[in-house]
Design a protein around this motif. Structure first.
Motif, mmCIF file in Angstrom:
data_model
loop_
_atom_site.group_PDB
_atom_site.id
_atom_site.type_symbol
_atom_site.label_atom_id
_atom_site.label_comp_id
_atom_site.label_asym_id
_atom_site.label_seq_id
_atom_site.Cartn_x
_atom_site.Cartn_y
_atom_site.Cartn_z
ATOM 1 N N PRO B 69 0.825 -1.209 0.000
ATOM 2 C CA PRO B 69 0.000 0.000 0.000
ATOM 3 C C PRO B 69 0.857 1.257 0.000
ATOM 4 C CG PRO B 69 0.043 -1.017 2.174
ATOM 5 C CD PRO B 69 0.832 -1.909 1.276
ATOM 6 N N PHE B 70 0.290 2.337 -0.478
ATOM 7 C CA PHE B 70 0.979 3.632 -0.432
ATOM 8 C C PHE B 70 -0.010 4.668 0.069
ATOM 9 C CE2 PHE B 70 2.381 7.683 -2.432
ATOM 10 C CZ PHE B 70 3.634 7.774 -1.845
ATOM 11 N N LEU B 71 0.392 5.388 1.104
ATOM 12 C CA LEU B 71 -0.468 6.410 1.692
ATOM 13 C C LEU B 71 0.059 7.776 1.268
ATOM 14 C CD1 LEU B 71 -2.750 7.290 3.650
ATOM 15 C CD2 LEU B 71 -1.091 7.133 5.510
ATOM 16 N N THR B 507 -7.843 1.108 6.979
ATOM 17 C CA THR B 507 -6.570 0.941 6.254
ATOM 18 C C THR B 507 -5.624 2.101 6.557
ATOM 19 O OG1 THR B 507 -7.714 -0.246 4.495
ATOM 20 C CG2 THR B 507 -5.572 0.692 3.956
ATOM 21 N N VAL B 508 -6.157 3.316 6.512
ATOM 22 C CA VAL B 508 -5.324 4.496 6.754
ATOM 23 C C VAL B 508 -4.774 4.463 8.189
ATOM 24 C CG1 VAL B 508 -5.373 7.008 6.978
ATOM 25 C CG2 VAL B 508 -6.490 5.900 5.018
ATOM 26 N N GLY B 510 -4.351 1.784 10.008
ATOM 27 C CA GLY B 510 -3.384 0.679 10.076
ATOM 28 C C GLY B 510 -2.023 1.120 9.582
ATOM 29 N N MET B 511 -2.016 1.835 8.441
ATOM 30 C CA MET B 511 -0.739 2.321 7.899
ATOM 31 C C MET B 511 -0.114 3.332 8.837
ATOM 32 S SD MET B 511 -0.741 2.747 3.809
ATOM 33 C CE MET B 511 1.040 2.835 3.785
ATOM 34 N N SER B 514 1.283 1.611 11.923
ATOM 35 C CA SER B 514 2.493 0.860 11.598
ATOM 36 C C SER B 514 3.669 1.819 11.406
ATOM 37 C CB SER B 514 2.260 0.016 10.343
ATOM 38 O OG SER B 514 3.387 -0.769 10.063
#
Lengths: 665, 532
Positions: B69-71, B507-508, B510-511, B514
Motif C-alpha cells: 500500500p501507499f499512503l 486501512t489508513v 493501520g498504515m 504501523s
C-alpha cells in the motif's frame, strides 16, 4: 493381472544389479522387489540424487558423467556387482543391453545375465547379418542396397548404422548427390554413439507403419509372441507414441506377424524377452527391420493388454524356469507416450535443468499394470530432479489402458493435459494434440505423421492466446497474493491500496516469444485489469487464483520457481518468465550477443575475433545431447568478441560470440 | 471479546440519503485528487515523457514494494491557492524493501518541479512526519529550486529542509536522495545533506552555480556536465555514491540502499493475527448525517474500524457524550476517544483527561474521532468550571507522549478541536472525512454572534439597525465560514494530512499506526493517574 505359472526350479537370483539408470532401473527394481529379490543401482555423478539411486537396496558409484565413463563401463559395472553382492545383472535397454561382449563378461564373472545368450545378441547386433539370417528363416526382409550401386529409381533410401538404434546414425536420402555425405555422416555418428561405424542402405518406405512383436522365449524351447505393438509415430526415427494392439493389424495379419516373430527368435536360438520389428505398409505387407535383443522402452503397453509382467518373466527365464505353452491373449487397448524434455517447435532441441514438478494426475500405478481404465506412470525423475545433458532427456512414460483405443487416447490426453510439468520445456502439448488428432483417432498413424500433419500445427501450444493472457493475469494475481503474505510490514492491508490512485500495478511476463504486461488494480469494487473487462477475481492465494471469465468460473494453479512461473488450468498449461522490475546494467548482455541455447561443450570454432562474417555463416558448433548445434552469424558484420574456445563447457545463456552488424561498426 | 452491537439499518431512508451525499462528496474529492495527479497538465507531462523520464508518481510506484500500500499525504496541498493542487510535489509513506519510508518526490511537470510556498509547507509536513515517526526519507529530486517570484516566502523558512535532513541523520534515521534532474543552487544541499546519494547519468545536475553564474562570478567558462554532472560527482567530487545508468537503475539502487539499512522498528510489534471487523465498512458511507447538527453514535464507526469489532468501553456510564475505550487496529492496541453527542461537558472533559492519562500509563496510542461542536457554554457550566475541566483535557492532550491520531468525521469546532487533539496539538496524523468541518464555530453561529454584537453596538449608539444590511452581512459571513470550514480548504492549508474515504479509515489508521511504530511508543511519566 492374469497369472502365469512357470515351472519353478530353485531360485538362483538373490540380488540384481541394474546396469542402467532412470525409469528403466526403477522398473526392474519394482519386479525384483515384488519377487523378493534385492536390488543394486549404479549411478554416475550426475545421477547421484535421482530416485533410482536412492531406491535400490544398494547403490554403487560410477565416477564420471559421460556414458563412456559410466553406464558403458562394463568392467566397472561387474566390479560393482561383486562389491554390492549382486548375483545377476539386468541391462535395461540402451547402454550395454545389446552388447554381446558385456553379456559374455557378465557370465564369465559368474553372474547371471538377465538377457538373451551373447551369441543371439551378436547375431542381431549386425543389422546386415541379421537380415541375412532372417531371410534364410523365411522372414520377409527389405533387401540391402550397396551404396555404390544405388540408382535414382531406388530412391529414397535409408542409411542405417548396423549397430544402431534409437535413430542415431540414420539418414534418409532423397537425391543421389546427397548419398555420399549421408553415408559419411551416419557412419561418423554411428562410430561415436556405438563404437561401430558400419552402415548399410535399404529401401526407404516414407509412409510405413512400424509394427513390432514382443517375444519371450525360455531355455526349454517355448517361444511366445506375446502381442504386437505399433510405434509408427516417431520423430527423428525415435518412437514417441506406442500402442498395443496395432490399429492396422487384423487377426490374419497378426497371425503372420506372430509366426514371423517366432521364426526369427527360433532362428537365432533366442532366450528371454526380445522384440522383432517390422515395417508394414497400409495394405498389410511387412518386412523385417531388426530384432532388439532386450526389453523395449515401450514394453508397458504389452504388459497392460496381456497382463504379463515382462521383467518378472525375464527374471524367471534367467532362473531357467519354463513358460506355459501359450501366452495370454490381448485385452483392451494401451497407449504409451514418451514425455521428453525437448522443444518440438525448436527442432526438438533437448532441454536440461531442474524439473521442479512432474505431477501426472490420476496415476493408478507406477511401474506396474494399472487397474483397467487407469493411468500408469514410469518415470526416473521426480520434482526437484536435475535433467542433465549427458543422457536421454526422456522424463517419463505415461500409459493408459482402456477397453477401447478411443477411450485410452482420451484418458491419456486428459492425464497429460492436466499434468503439472514445471521447469523444462517438454513435448507434452504435442503429445496431447496428437492423441486428440482425428487422424490418430482414425488409426492413421504412419511414420510420416508429423510431416503430413505439420509439426508447426501439431506443436501449437494447448493454451490459446486468451488462455495465455488469463494465465499471465493469474500469475500476476498469485504473485500479488504472495507479496502480501510475505510482506514484513502492513501485510494485513489491502493489496496495492492507494488513497490517491494514479496507475495500476504492472507485472510483465515473457510467454514464448511474447511479452505480456499485466496491468491491474485490486480496488474495493474488485479486480480492474487492463484488457480483462469480463474477468472478476473470486479468490487469490500464492498458489491458486480463481477467476470468473465471461460468467464462467475458472481455477488457475500457479507455481513459482525463481522467475519461472507455471500456470496450470483446464485452458492449457502456460509457462511464463517473470521479467525483472529493474534491469541490473551489469547483467545486461551486449547487443549482437549470441548465447548458448543449451548447456554443452564447444565442439569447434570456425572464426577468429575481428573476422568479417556474413549473415548465416557458421561461427562455432556446440555439442549437446550428442547433437551438433551450429551457431551462425545473425547478420553481416564483424566478430567483436569471442569469449569461448574449443572444448569449453558452456551453460545455457553463456555469451558465445558478439557480432557487430556492419551498419553499426 | 466485547463485540459492538450495531443498529445501522442499511435499508433505512436516512441511510440512503446520507450515503448519497457522502458519495457525491467522494466524487468531488476524486475530481480534486485528479488535479493533483494531472500535475502540470498534458502538455508538460508529454514533454517530460518525451525526454524519456518517468513521472513523479511513476517513480514512486517503481520504488515501492510490489502490491504494497501507499499512503499519499497532503495531496490537496495548495488547494484554493494560485498554485497547482498538490504543490508540485508528491509525498507519502511507502514500503521499500520491507521498510516504511517517507517518500518525497518533486513533480517536474509543474514549473520544472520548482518549490512554491505550499511545496515548502508540504515538504515540512513530510519531514515532521518522518522525524516524529522515525521514517527513513527518500527524496526523488528533480526540481528547478525556488519559485523566484515568491522567494520571500521560501528562501528564509526553506532552509529548514536541509536542517531537517541532517537532523534526521543525527537521530540515526537515514536519508536517501535519488537525483533525477536539476538539484541546483540551494537545492544542491538536498543531496548534500543526505546520507546516500544516487545520481542518474546525463540527467542529474547538481551545482551551486550554473555556467552563466560562474561566468558572471569568476569569468570561468564551464558547462553543466563539468560543474554538476552525475559522472563528475560519482568519479570526481564524490558527492554521488552511486551512478545510475537511467531512472529505473536509480530506483533499483535506491531500493538496494534501503535493503542494506538493517532497519528495525523501535515500537512494539502488532499482534501477529487479528480479525477484520464484523461489520461492513460500506456502512460508513451512510452513518454521518448530512446535517452535522444531528448527532450519530461513534460506536457504529468504531465497530467498522477496529479488529473484530471488539471494543472495551471505559467509563460508559459517565460523561456519555464522549465515548472512550480500548481496541486494536491491525493488531496495534489503541485507546479511542470519540464524540457521541457533539458537546463536551465537564464530565466528558474529566473522563477524557483520566483516559488519556491511563493510555500514557500503558504506552497505548490514542485515536481521536472528532464530531464536536465544542465545550458547553452557559452560566451553569461556567460556574461549574467548564474552563478548568476543558483546560484539564487540553493539558492532558498537550502533554501526553503516546502517539495520537485524529480523524475528523464530522464537526470539529472551537476548543473542542483542541481538546480532541486538533492540528496544533501535534497528532502524528490527522485525516478528515469528506463530511468534516472545522472552524472556531459554525458559520451560522458566527454570523449570529456578529449580528448580535453589531445590533448591541448600534443600539448603544442610539442608531437604528439596518436589517437588510444585517441579513446581507450574515449571509456573507456564513458563506465565508462555510467555505473555509470544508475539508478541501483545510487540506489545501495543510491543516490535515489528507481527506480519506470513510471506508478506508481502517486501512489508513493501520498504515499510520504501523508507521508510528518505527519509533518508540512511550507514555508520559511524572504523576500517577489523577482520579476524576
Amino acid at each position: 493381472m492374469a497369472s502365469f505359472e512357470c515351472e519353478h526350479g530353485d531360485p538362483m537370483i538373490n540380488s540384481v544389479l541394474v546396469a542402467n539408470r532412470g525409469e528403466i532401473a526403477r522398473r526392474v527394481f519394482r519386479s525384483c522387489a515384488d519377487a523378493g529379490i534385492g536390488t543394486v543401482a549404479v549411478y554416475s555423478d550426475a545421477d547421484a540424487d535421482l530416485p533410482h539411486t536412492r531406491e535400490a537396496d544398494a547403490a554403487v558409484r560410477l565416477p564420471g558423467n559421460t556414458p563412456s565413463e559410466t553406464y558403458l563401463r562394463g568392467d566397472r559395472i561387474i566390479e560393482a556387482a561383486h562389491q554390492a553382492g549382486a548375483d545377476a545383472i539386468h541391462p535395461g535397454y540402451g547402454f550395454l543391453s545389446e552388447n554381446a561382449d558385456f553379456a559374455q563378461a557378465v557370465q564369465d564373472a559368474g553372474l547371471t545375465w538377465i538377457g538373451p545368450p551373447p551369441a543371439a545378441i551378436a547375431s542381431m547386433g549386425s543389422k546386415v547379418e541379421a537380415k541375412r539370417i532372417m531371410a534364410d528363416a523365411g522372414v520377409p526382409v527389405l533387401s540391402e542396397l550397396d551404396p555404390a550401386e544405388i540408382t535414382a529409381d531406388q530412391l529414397p533410401v535409408l542409411v542405417k548404422a548396423s549397430a544402431g538404434g534409437g535413430g542415431r546414425g540414420m539418414r534418409v536420402v532423397h537425391e543421389l548427390s546427397a548419398l555420399e555425405d549421408a553415408v559419411k555422416a551416419a557412419s561418423a555418428e554411428a562410430g561415436s554413439a556405438f563404437g561401430d561405424a558400419t552402415v548399410f542402405c535399404e529401401r526407404y518406405l516414407p509412409t510405413g507403419r512400424h509394427i513390432e512383436v514382443q517375444v519371450l522365449a525360455d531355455e526349454h524351447g517355448t517361444i511366445w509372441a506375446v502381442g504386437e505393438r505399433e510405434c509408427s509415430i516417431q520423430r527423428r526415427h525415435q518412437k514417441v507414441i506406442e500402442e498395443a494392439p496395432s490399429p492396422l493389424v487384423d487377426d490374419a495379419m497378426r497371425q503372420q506377424l506372430f509366426d514371423a516373430a517366432r521364426a526369427a527368435a527360433k532362428a537365432i536360438g533366442y532366450v528371454g524377452a526380445g522384440t522383432v520389428e517390422f515395417l508394414a505398409t497400409d495394405s498389410g505387407e511387412f518386412f523385417f527391420l531388426e530384432m532388439n535383443t532386450r526389453l523395449q522402452v515401450e514394453h508397458p503397453v504389452t504388459e497392460c493388454v496381456t497382463g504379463v509382467d515382462l521383467v518378472g518373466l525375464q527374471l524367471r527365464i534367467a532362473e531357467s524356469d519354463r513358460l506355459p505353452p501359450e501366452p495370454p491373449p490381448q485385452d483392451g487397448h494401451a497407449i504409451e507416450v514418451r514425455l521428453y524434455a525437448e522443444d518440438p517447435a525448436q527442432d526438438w532441441q533437448p532441454q536440461s535443468g531442474t524439473i521442479h514438478a512432474l505431477d501426472v494426475p490420476r496415476v493408478a500405478a507406477e511401474f506396474r499394470i494399472p487397474p483397467r481404465g487407469g493411468i500408469r506412470l514410469d518415470s526416473g525423475f521426480e520434482g526437484g530432479s536435475v535433467v542433465g545433458v549427458h543422457y536421454d532427456p526422456m522424463l517419463a512414460k505415461v500409459i493408459a489402458w482402456a477397453p477401447t483405443r478411443g477411450e485410452a487416447a482420451r484418458a491419456l490426453a486428459a492425464a497429460l493435459a492436466g499434468s503439472k510439468i514445471h521447469g523444462l520445456v517438454t513435448n507434452r502439448d504435442l503429445l496431447v494434440t496428437v492423441l486428440r488428432h482425428p487422424a490418430f483417432l482414425a488409426g492413421e498413424t504412419d511414420t510420416a505423421f508429423f510431416e503430413r500433419h505439420g509439426l508447426d500445427t501439431l506443436s501449437t501450444p494447448l493454451a490459446d492466446d486468451r488462455a495465455r493472457q488469463l494465465s499471465a493475469l493469474a500469475a500476476a494475481l498469485a504473485a500479488a497474493a504472495a507479496n502480501r503474505a510475505q510482506a514484513k510490514v502492513l501485510s494485513g492491508l489491502p493489496s496495492g491500496w492507494r488513497n490517491v490512485a494514479s496507475q495500476r500495478q504492472r507485472k510483465s511476463y515473457r510467454v514464448g516469444e511474447d511479452t505480456v504486461d499485466v496491468d491491474y488494480r485490486i480496488t474495493r469494487a474488485g479486480l480492474d485489469a487492463d484488457g480483462h473487462d469480463d474477468v472478476s477475481l473470486v479468490t487469490s492465494t500464492p498458489g491458486r487464483v480463481v477467476l470468473t471469465v465471461a460468467g464462467v468460473r475458472r481455477t488457475f494453479d500457479v507455481a513459482r520457481y525463481g522467475d519461472q512461473v507455471y500456470v496450470d488450468s483446464p485452458l492449457g498449461p502456460v509457462a511464463l518468465r517473470r521479467l525483472p522490475r529493474y534491469t541490473d546494467p551489469d547483467a545486461a548482455v551486449p547487443a549482437g550477443s549470441l548465447l548458448a541455447p543449451m548447456p554443452g561443450s564447444v565442439l569447434r570454432v570456425a572464426v577468429e575475433q575481428g573476422a568479417t562474417v556474413q549473415s548465416g555463416q557458421p561461427l562455432l558448433w556446440l555439442e549437446a545431447m550428442k547433437m551438433e548445434h551450429q551457431i551462425s552469424a545473425p547478420a553481416d558484420g564483424v566478430v567483436a568478441e569471442l569469449p569461448v574456445s574449443q572444448g569449453q563447457q558452456v551453460d545455457v545463456g553463456t555469451v558465445l560470440a558478439v557480432v557487430h552488424a556492419a551498419s553499426e561498426s | 471479546m466485547t463485540v459492538v452491537r450495531t443498529s445501522v439499518d442499511a435499508a433505512a431512508e436516512d441511510f440512503a440519503e446520507y450515503r448519497d451525499a457522502m458519495l457525491t462528496k467522494l466524487d468531488e474529492l476524486e475530481t480534486e485528487h485528479a488535479k493533483a495527479i494531472e500535475g502540470g497538465g498534458e502538455k508538460y507531462t508529454e514533454r517530460h515523457r518525451k525526454r524519456g523520464k518517468l513521472l513523479a508518481r511513476e517513480r514512486i510506484e517503481l520504488l515501492i514494494d510490489e502490491d504494497s500500500p501507499f499512503l499519499e499525504l497532503s495531496p490537496l496541498a495548495a488547494w484554493g491557492s494560485d498554485y497547482k493542487v498538490g504543490a508540485s510535489m508528491v509525498t507519502g509513506i511507502g514500503v521499500v524493501e520491507g521498510v516504511e519510508c517517507m517518500i518525497i518526490a518533486s513533480d517536474p511537470t509543474v514549473k520544472g518541479g520548482s518549490m512554491n510556498p505550499w511545496s515548502v509547507k508540504k515538504g515540512f509536513r513530510a519531514a515532521d512526519i518522518a522525524a516524529q515517526n522515525r521514517l527513513p526519507t527518500i527524496n526523488l529530486v528533480e526540481s528547478g529550486g525556488a519559485d523566484l517570484p515568491t522567494q520571500k516566502e521560501i528562501f528564509i523558512p526553506g532552509g529548514r529542509t536541509f536542517r531537517d535532513l541532517t537532523r534526521a541523520s543525527k537521530e540515526r534515521v537515514p536519508t536517501v536522495a535519488l537525483v533525477f534532474g536539476n538539484s541546483t543552487a540551494g537545492g544542491a544541499y538536498l543531496p548534500g545533506m543526505s546520507d546516500y546519494v544516487v545520481m542518474v547519468k546525463e540527467q542529474a545536475k547538481v551545482f551551486l552555480g550554473g555556467p552563466p553564474l560562474v561566468k558572471m562570478a569568476t569569468g570561468e567558462e564551464s558547462d553543466d556536465e563539468s560543474l554538476g554532472g552525475a559522472e563528475m560527482h560519482a568519479r570526481t567530487s564524490g558527492l554521488a555514491d552511486y551512478l545510475a545508468v537511467d531512472e529505473e537503475d536509480a530506483i533499483r539502487l535506491g531500493r538496494s540502499i534501503i535493503k542494506r539499512l538493517n532497519w528495525n522498528k523501535q515500537g512494539p510489534s502488532p499482534k501477529p493475527s487479528y480479525s477484520e471487523p464484523r461489520y461492513d465498512a460500506e456502512d460508513l458511507l451512510g452513518i454521518v448525517p448530512t446535517d452535522l447538527k444531528v448527532p450519530f453514535d461513534p460506536r457504529e464507526v468504531i465497530a467498522r474500524v477496529v479488529d473484530g469489532s471488539d471494543f472495551d468501553e471505559f467509563k460508559p456510564l459517565y460523561g456519555s457524550s464522549l465515548v472512550t475505550g480500548w481496541a486494536d487496529i491491525h493488531g496495534y492496541p489503541v485507546g479511542i476517544l470519540a464524540n457521541a453527542r457533539g458537546v463536551l461537558f465537564s464530565e466528558e472533559s474529566q473522563k477524557a483527561t483520566q483516559f488519556i492519562q491511563l493510555a500514557n500509563q500503558s504506552d497505548t496510542p490514542l485515536l481521536f474521532l472528532h464530531n464536536t461542536t465544542g465545550y458547553m457554554v452557559g452560566k451553569n457550566y461556567e460556574q461549574n468550571g467548564i474552563i478548568k475541566h476543558g483546560a484539564m483535557m487540553i493539558n492532558a492532550v498537550s502533554n501526553s507522549t503516546v502517539p495520537h491520531i485524529s480523524v475528523l468525521m464530522g464537526a470539529s469546532y472551537g476548543a473542542g478541536h483542541y481538546g480532541m487533539c486538533g492540528r496544533a496539538y501535534d497528532p502524528r496524523f490527522l485525516f478528515a472525512w469528506p463530511s468534516a468541518k472545522s472552524a472556531v464555530m459554525g458559520g451560522q453561529q458566527l454570523a449570529g454572534v456578529l449580528s448580535i454584537v453589531a445590533r448591541a453596538s448600534a443600539e448603544s449608539r442610539g442608531q437604528a439597525y439596518d436589517e437588510d444590511q444585517d441579513a446581507a452581512m450574515r449571509a456573507m459571513v456564513e458563506g465565508q465560514i462555510e467555505a473555509e470550514s470544508v475539508p478541501t480548504f483545510l487540506s489545501g492549508m495543510l491543516y490535515d494530512d489528507g481527506i480519506i474515504d470513510p471506508r478506508d479509515t481502517r486501512t489508513v489508521l493501520g498504515m499510520s499506526l504501523s508507521a508510528i511504530h518505527n519509533g518508540p511508543v512511550e507514555g508520559a511519566r511524572g504523576y500517577g493517574v489523577f482520579r476524576m
